[in-house]
Design a protein around this motif. Structure first.
Motif, short mmCIF file in Angstrom:
data_model
loop_
_atom_site.label_atom_id
_atom_site.label_comp_id
_atom_site.label_asym_id
_atom_site.label_seq_id
_atom_site.Cartn_x
_atom_site.Cartn_y
_atom_site.Cartn_z
N TYR A 31 0.85 -1.18 0.00
CA TYR A 31 0.00 0.00 0.00
C TYR A 31 0.89 1.24 0.00
CZ TYR A 31 -3.88 -3.07 1.09
OH TYR A 31 -4.83 -4.06 1.03
N PHE A 32 0.64 2.14 -0.95
CA PHE A 32 1.47 3.33 -1.10
C PHE A 32 0.64 4.59 -0.90
CE2 PHE A 32 3.34 0.01 -3.83
CZ PHE A 32 4.58 -0.09 -3.23
N THR A 33 1.17 5.49 -0.09
CA THR A 33 0.53 6.78 0.14
C THR A 33 0.68 7.64 -1.11
OG1 THR A 33 1.02 6.67 2.50
CG2 THR A 33 0.57 8.85 1.59
N ASN A 91 4.84 -6.44 -14.86
CA ASN A 91 5.62 -6.49 -13.62
C ASN A 91 6.56 -5.29 -13.48
OD1 ASN A 91 7.65 -7.09 -15.44
ND2 ASN A 91 8.36 -8.92 -14.39
N ASP A 92 6.18 -4.18 -14.13
CA ASP A 92 7.04 -2.99 -14.13
C ASP A 92 6.29 -1.69 -13.83
OD1 ASP A 92 5.53 -2.98 -16.46
OD2 ASP A 92 7.20 -2.42 -17.76
N PRO A 93 5.38 -1.68 -12.85
CA PRO A 93 4.62 -0.44 -12.62
C PRO A 93 5.49 0.67 -12.05
CG PRO A 93 4.12 -2.05 -10.91
CD PRO A 93 4.99 -2.75 -11.92
N VAL A 94 5.14 1.89 -12.46
CA VAL A 94 5.80 3.09 -11.95
C VAL A 94 4.69 4.05 -11.51
CG1 VAL A 94 7.32 5.03 -12.47
CG2 VAL A 94 7.75 2.79 -13.54
N LEU A 95 4.70 4.38 -10.21
CA LEU A 95 3.71 5.30 -9.66
C LEU A 95 4.25 6.71 -9.80
CD1 LEU A 95 3.48 2.49 -8.13
CD2 LEU A 95 2.19 3.76 -6.43
N LYS A 96 3.50 7.59 -10.48
CA LYS A 96 3.92 8.97 -10.68
C LYS A 96 2.90 9.87 -9.99
CE LYS A 96 5.97 7.84 -15.13
NZ LYS A 96 5.91 8.07 -16.59
N ASP A 97 3.36 10.63 -9.00
CA ASP A 97 2.50 11.50 -8.20
C ASP A 97 2.88 12.96 -8.47
OD1 ASP A 97 1.14 12.95 -6.22
OD2 ASP A 97 1.32 11.31 -4.76
N SER A 98 2.09 13.62 -9.29
CA SER A 98 2.40 15.02 -9.64
C SER A 98 2.22 15.95 -8.45
CB SER A 98 1.54 15.48 -10.82
OG SER A 98 0.16 15.45 -10.48
N ASP A 146 3.14 -10.58 -12.48
CA ASP A 146 1.87 -9.88 -12.67
C ASP A 146 1.74 -8.76 -11.63
OD1 ASP A 146 1.09 -12.05 -14.54
OD2 ASP A 146 0.99 -13.22 -12.69
N THR A 147 0.73 -7.90 -11.84
CA THR A 147 0.47 -6.78 -10.94
C THR A 147 -1.01 -6.70 -10.64
OG1 THR A 147 2.36 -5.50 -11.76
CG2 THR A 147 0.60 -4.26 -10.70
N VAL A 148 -1.33 -6.49 -9.36
CA VAL A 148 -2.71 -6.19 -8.96
C VAL A 148 -2.77 -4.71 -8.59
CG1 VAL A 148 -4.46 -6.53 -7.16
CG2 VAL A 148 -3.28 -8.50 -8.15
N LEU A 149 -3.79 -4.03 -9.11
CA LEU A 149 -4.09 -2.66 -8.69
C LEU A 149 -5.42 -2.71 -7.95
CD1 LEU A 149 -3.28 -0.57 -11.91
CD2 LEU A 149 -1.79 -1.10 -9.97
N TRP A 150 -5.43 -2.11 -6.74
CA TRP A 150 -6.65 -2.11 -5.93
C TRP A 150 -6.81 -0.76 -5.25
CZ3 TRP A 150 -7.63 -1.50 -0.65
CH2 TRP A 150 -8.95 -1.79 -0.26
N GLN A 185 -6.10 8.70 -0.51
CA GLN A 185 -4.73 8.89 -0.02
C GLN A 185 -3.82 7.69 -0.25
OE1 GLN A 185 -7.35 10.24 2.23
NE2 GLN A 185 -6.86 12.02 0.98
N PHE A 186 -4.31 6.64 -0.95
CA PHE A 186 -3.44 5.47 -1.14
C PHE A 186 -3.86 4.69 -2.38
CE2 PHE A 186 -6.98 3.33 0.87
CZ PHE A 186 -6.97 2.06 0.30
N VAL A 187 -2.95 3.83 -2.80
CA VAL A 187 -3.23 2.83 -3.82
C VAL A 187 -2.47 1.56 -3.45
CG1 VAL A 187 -1.34 3.50 -5.36
CG2 VAL A 187 -3.37 2.38 -6.32
N CYS A 188 -3.09 0.43 -3.71
CA CYS A 188 -2.44 -0.85 -3.49
C CYS A 188 -1.92 -1.34 -4.84
CB CYS A 188 -3.42 -1.85 -2.90
SG CYS A 188 -2.70 -3.46 -2.56
N VAL A 189 -0.61 -1.55 -4.91
CA VAL A 189 0.04 -2.05 -6.13
C VAL A 189 0.80 -3.30 -5.71
CG1 VAL A 189 1.63 -1.55 -8.01
CG2 VAL A 189 0.21 0.29 -7.06
N GLU A 190 0.26 -4.46 -6.07
CA GLU A 190 0.81 -5.73 -5.60
C GLU A 190 1.68 -6.39 -6.66
OE1 GLU A 190 -2.29 -8.34 -4.15
OE2 GLU A 190 -3.54 -6.61 -3.68
#
Length: 172
Positions: free
Chosen positions: A50-52, A102-109, A125-129, A141-146
């Motif tokens: 879980y990422f803020t 298997n290469d997600p990049v979270l970009k928070d402007s 694989d990747t789960v987005l929740w 305030q968060f996203v789950c990237v598994e």
């Protein structure tokens, strides 16, 4: 190693270790599953990370999503669909398993930061929740990237499986 508690849930001879190493500029993880018995078994694995974020409106998740199949768990009993976008934005409740990503990049402007999720072994694989709209859960305030191994691994007796994942933050 198995004990009475774990054997009540899953009666297999196994050892699972999870190692975390923190350096100046990244966090490295290693999950190792060993079959300590003689009989093969199947398993799946996922790191529920879980990422803020500053807000979902400021978040974009890039990677090799475009053209990949995903299981959309929010449709009926789950429906396979194909992703048309190269970058994911979240504006509805999300529970998706992206196969072969298997290469997600979270970009928070909002923070001017990005987080590279680098899966170098095992995790395919990747789960987005995200429980979009659920104020009680603080959805904005968060996203789950598994990092996930969705298709079962068959582990023969005496063999092991390794999942390596690194988190590396950078400026946008």
């Amino acid at each position: 190693l198995p004990n009475d508690y774990t054997k009540a849930m899953w009666d297999k001879e196994f050892k699972c270790t999870f190692t975390v190493t923190l350096t100046d500029d990244q966090l490295d993880t290693k999950m190792n599953v060993e079959n300590c018995g003689e009989e093969a078994f199947d398993f799946q694995a996922a790191l529920h990370s879980y990422f803020t974020v500053s807000s979902l409106e400021n978040l974009e998740i890039s990677g090799s999503f475009e053209g990949k199949e995903f299981l959309n768990k929010m449709v009926g009993e789950g429906e396979m669909q194909t992703e048309e976008r190269a970058a994911i934005t979240i504006s509805e409740e999300y529970d998706r398993v992206y196969k072969g990503v298997n290469d997600p990049v979270l970009k928070d402007s909002g923070t001017g930061k990005k987080l590279n999720v680098m899966n170098t072994a095992g995790w395919e694989d990747t789960v987005l929740w995200n429980p979009y709209g659920d104020e009680g859960m603080g959805f904005n305030q968060f996203v789950c990237v598994e990092s996930v191994k969705f298709d079962p691994v068959t582990l023969e007796g005496g063999n092991s499986w390794v999942g390596d994942m690194t988190l590396k933050p950078e400026d946008l």
